[in-house]
Design a protein around this motif. Sequence first.
Motif, PDB file in Angstrom:
ATOM      1  N   ASP A 234      38.675  31.944  43.641  1.00  0.00           N
ATOM      2  CA  ASP A 234      38.634  32.810  42.276  1.00  0.00           C
ATOM      3  C   ASP A 234      38.268  34.148  42.905  1.00  0.00           C
ATOM      4  OD1 ASP A 234      38.428  33.789  39.627  1.00  0.00           O
ATOM      5  OD2 ASP A 234      36.513  32.746  39.377  1.00  0.00           O
ATOM      6  N   PRO A 235      38.823  35.363  42.393  1.00  0.00           N
ATOM      7  CA  PRO A 235      38.228  36.607  42.946  1.00  0.00           C
ATOM      8  C   PRO A 235      36.894  37.103  42.081  1.00  0.00           C
ATOM      9  CG  PRO A 235      40.216  36.772  41.652  1.00  0.00           C
ATOM     10  CD  PRO A 235      39.883  35.260  41.827  1.00  0.00           C
ATOM     11  N   THR A 236      36.638  36.388  41.000  1.00  0.00           N
ATOM     12  CA  THR A 236      35.452  36.835  40.062  1.00  0.00           C
ATOM     13  C   THR A 236      34.594  35.864  40.408  1.00  0.00           C
ATOM     14  OG1 THR A 236      36.268  35.489  38.263  1.00  0.00           O
ATOM     15  CG2 THR A 236      37.021  37.851  38.534  1.00  0.00           C
ATOM     16  N   ALA A 237      34.479  34.794  41.277  1.00  0.00           N
ATOM     17  CA  ALA A 237      33.409  33.796  41.710  1.00  0.00           C
ATOM     18  C   ALA A 237      32.028  34.428  41.600  1.00  0.00           C
ATOM     19  CB  ALA A 237      33.773  32.983  42.763  1.00  0.00           C
TER      20      ALA A 237
ATOM     21  N   GLY B 261      46.412  49.227  33.231  1.00  0.00           N
ATOM     22  CA  GLY B 261      47.568  48.221  33.058  1.00  0.00           C
ATOM     23  C   GLY B 261      47.933  47.041  33.467  1.00  0.00           C
ATOM     24  N   MET B 262      46.852  46.488  34.144  1.00  0.00           N
ATOM     25  CA  MET B 262      46.887  45.238  35.255  1.00  0.00           C
ATOM     26  C   MET B 262      46.209  44.256  34.638  1.00  0.00           C
ATOM     27  SD  MET B 262      46.536  46.938  38.834  1.00  0.00           S
ATOM     28  CE  MET B 262      47.343  48.407  39.401  1.00  0.00           C
ATOM     29  N   THR B 263      46.444  42.976  35.243  1.00  0.00           N
ATOM     30  CA  THR B 263      45.517  41.918  34.795  1.00  0.00           C
ATOM     31  C   THR B 263      44.368  41.914  35.864  1.00  0.00           C
ATOM     32  OG1 THR B 263      46.464  40.497  36.634  1.00  0.00           O
ATOM     33  CG2 THR B 263      47.509  40.164  34.412  1.00  0.00           C
ATOM     34  N   LEU B 264      43.272  41.376  35.484  1.00  0.00           N
ATOM     35  CA  LEU B 264      42.185  41.318  36.273  1.00  0.00           C
ATOM     36  C   LEU B 264      42.033  40.909  37.551  1.00  0.00           C
ATOM     37  CD1 LEU B 264      38.983  41.897  36.394  1.00  0.00           C
ATOM     38  CD2 LEU B 264      38.649  39.625  35.561  1.00  0.00           C
ATOM     39  N   GLU B 265      43.060  39.829  37.808  1.00  0.00           N
ATOM     40  CA  GLU B 265      43.202  39.333  39.194  1.00  0.00           C
ATOM     41  C   GLU B 265      44.118  40.129  39.957  1.00  0.00           C
ATOM     42  OE1 GLU B 265      43.876  37.576  36.160  1.00  0.00           O
ATOM     43  OE2 GLU B 265      41.939  36.229  36.425  1.00  0.00           O
ATOM     44  N   LYS B 266      44.987  40.924  39.522  1.00  0.00           N
ATOM     45  CA  LYS B 266      45.978  41.705  40.330  1.00  0.00           C
ATOM     46  C   LYS B 266      45.149  43.045  40.761  1.00  0.00           C
ATOM     47  CE  LYS B 266      50.688  42.593  39.179  1.00  0.00           C
ATOM     48  NZ  LYS B 266      51.663  42.870  38.176  1.00  0.00           N
ATOM     49  N   TRP B 267      44.087  43.454  39.498  1.00  0.00           N
ATOM     50  CA  TRP B 267      43.481  44.607  39.921  1.00  0.00           C
ATOM     51  C   TRP B 267      42.308  44.348  41.293  1.00  0.00           C
ATOM     52  CZ3 TRP B 267      42.598  49.584  38.972  1.00  0.00           C
ATOM     53  CH2 TRP B 267      41.311  50.213  39.231  1.00  0.00           C
ATOM     54  N   LEU B 268      41.834  43.039  41.018  1.00  0.00           N
ATOM     55  CA  LEU B 268      40.924  42.933  42.184  1.00  0.00           C
ATOM     56  C   LEU B 268      41.691  42.724  43.531  1.00  0.00           C
ATOM     57  CD1 LEU B 268      38.592  40.260  40.197  1.00  0.00           C
ATOM     58  CD2 LEU B 268      38.198  42.742  41.002  1.00  0.00           C
ATOM     59  N   ALA B 269      42.774  41.971  43.199  1.00  0.00           N
ATOM     60  CA  ALA B 269      43.579  41.869  44.597  1.00  0.00           C
ATOM     61  C   ALA B 269      43.862  43.412  45.172  1.00  0.00           C
ATOM     62  CB  ALA B 269      44.953  41.104  44.215  1.00  0.00           C
ATOM     63  N   ARG B 270      44.341  44.230  44.358  1.00  0.00           N
ATOM     64  CA  ARG B 270      44.566  45.553  44.943  1.00  0.00           C
ATOM     65  C   ARG B 270      43.544  46.379  45.454  1.00  0.00           C
ATOM     66  NH1 ARG B 270      46.464  50.151  40.676  1.00  0.00           N
ATOM     67  NH2 ARG B 270      46.406  51.879  42.214  1.00  0.00           N
TER      68      ARG B 270
ATOM     69  N   ALA C   8      28.471  41.295  33.712  1.00  0.00           N
ATOM     70  CA  ALA C   8      28.832  42.660  33.261  1.00  0.00           C
ATOM     71  C   ALA C   8      29.724  43.260  34.422  1.00  0.00           C
ATOM     72  CB  ALA C   8      27.223  43.364  33.510  1.00  0.00           C
ATOM     73  N   GLN C   9      29.570  42.664  35.586  1.00  0.00           N
ATOM     74  CA  GLN C   9      30.496  43.199  36.378  1.00  0.00           C
ATOM     75  C   GLN C   9      31.878  42.789  36.093  1.00  0.00           C
ATOM     76  OE1 GLN C   9      28.802  41.178  39.874  1.00  0.00           O
ATOM     77  NE2 GLN C   9      27.938  43.110  40.522  1.00  0.00           N
ATOM     78  N   ARG C  10      32.182  41.438  35.707  1.00  0.00           N
ATOM     79  CA  ARG C  10      33.482  41.070  35.454  1.00  0.00           C
ATOM     80  C   ARG C  10      34.059  41.874  34.252  1.00  0.00           C
ATOM     81  NH1 ARG C  10      32.080  36.044  34.539  1.00  0.00           N
ATOM     82  NH2 ARG C  10      32.235  35.611  36.502  1.00  0.00           N
ATOM     83  N   ALA C  11      33.168  42.145  33.219  1.00  0.00           N
ATOM     84  CA  ALA C  11      33.516  43.021  31.968  1.00  0.00           C
ATOM     85  C   ALA C  11      34.050  44.428  32.504  1.00  0.00           C
ATOM     86  CB  ALA C  11      32.305  42.999  30.965  1.00  0.00           C
ATOM     87  N   TYR C  12      33.181  44.888  33.512  1.00  0.00           N
ATOM     88  CA  TYR C  12      33.487  46.302  33.699  1.00  0.00           C
ATOM     89  C   TYR C  12      34.851  46.338  34.588  1.00  0.00           C
ATOM     90  CZ  TYR C  12      33.021  50.835  36.811  1.00  0.00           C
ATOM     91  OH  TYR C  12      33.301  51.759  37.512  1.00  0.00           O
ATOM     92  N   GLU C  13      34.977  45.357  35.574  1.00  0.00           N
ATOM     93  CA  GLU C  13      36.255  45.303  36.192  1.00  0.00           C
ATOM     94  C   GLU C  13      37.506  45.077  35.426  1.00  0.00           C
ATOM     95  OE1 GLU C  13      36.815  46.432  39.091  1.00  0.00           O
ATOM     96  OE2 GLU C  13      34.657  46.693  39.795  1.00  0.00           O
ATOM     97  N   ALA C  14      37.301  44.137  34.295  1.00  0.00           N
ATOM     98  CA  ALA C  14      38.274  43.988  33.233  1.00  0.00           C
ATOM     99  C   ALA C  14      38.597  45.158  32.638  1.00  0.00           C
ATOM    100  CB  ALA C  14      38.041  42.809  32.341  1.00  0.00           C
ATOM    101  N   LYS C  15      37.730  45.960  32.140  1.00  0.00           N
ATOM    102  CA  LYS C  15      37.963  47.090  31.593  1.00  0.00           C
ATOM    103  C   LYS C  15      38.774  48.266  32.201  1.00  0.00           C
ATOM    104  CE  LYS C  15      34.500  48.685  28.412  1.00  0.00           C
ATOM    105  NZ  LYS C  15      33.023  49.558  28.351  1.00  0.00           N
ATOM    106  N   ARG C  16      38.514  48.302  33.675  1.00  0.00           N
ATOM    107  CA  ARG C  16      39.162  49.137  34.635  1.00  0.00           C
ATOM    108  C   ARG C  16      40.729  48.643  34.747  1.00  0.00           C
ATOM    109  NH1 ARG C  16      36.242  50.397  39.755  1.00  0.00           N
ATOM    110  NH2 ARG C  16      37.878  51.898  40.136  1.00  0.00           N
ATOM    111  N   ALA C  17      40.751  47.286  34.864  1.00  0.00           N
ATOM    112  CA  ALA C  17      42.167  46.865  34.983  1.00  0.00           C
ATOM    113  C   ALA C  17      43.006  46.894  33.696  1.00  0.00           C
ATOM    114  CB  ALA C  17      42.135  45.130  35.250  1.00  0.00           C
ATOM    115  N   ALA C  18      42.251  46.895  32.466  1.00  0.00           N
ATOM    116  CA  ALA C  18      42.909  47.143  31.267  1.00  0.00           C
ATOM    117  C   ALA C  18      43.476  48.616  31.002  1.00  0.00           C
ATOM    118  CB  ALA C  18      42.283  46.677  30.168  1.00  0.00           C
ATOM    119  N   LYS C  19      42.730  49.619  31.787  1.00  0.00           N
ATOM    120  CA  LYS C  19      42.866  51.031  31.759  1.00  0.00           C
ATOM    121  C   LYS C  19      44.022  51.125  32.544  1.00  0.00           C
ATOM    122  CE  LYS C  19      40.655  55.403  32.194  1.00  0.00           C
ATOM    123  NZ  LYS C  19      39.466  56.046  32.562  1.00  0.00           N
TER     124      LYS C  19
END
Length: 69
Positions: A4-7, A25-34, A12-23
Amino acid sequence: MAKDPTAGMTDAQRAYEAKRAAKAGMTLEKWLARKAKAKTTVARTPAPAPAPKRPGLLRRALARARGEA
């Protein structure tokens, strides 16, 4: 099964990264992998060689006195 990349992230970190991923246009997993791939690419890039150091004042004066340069 993939790790799990968000382990190790806080909520708060997860929410921040989710916001950046949404901006982006990606999923959170795809964003963290990139993001992880970019980090390893930067880590593998070699640093440029430092410029040769100019001789010190005393060494230049001695060379000038000897007529070397």
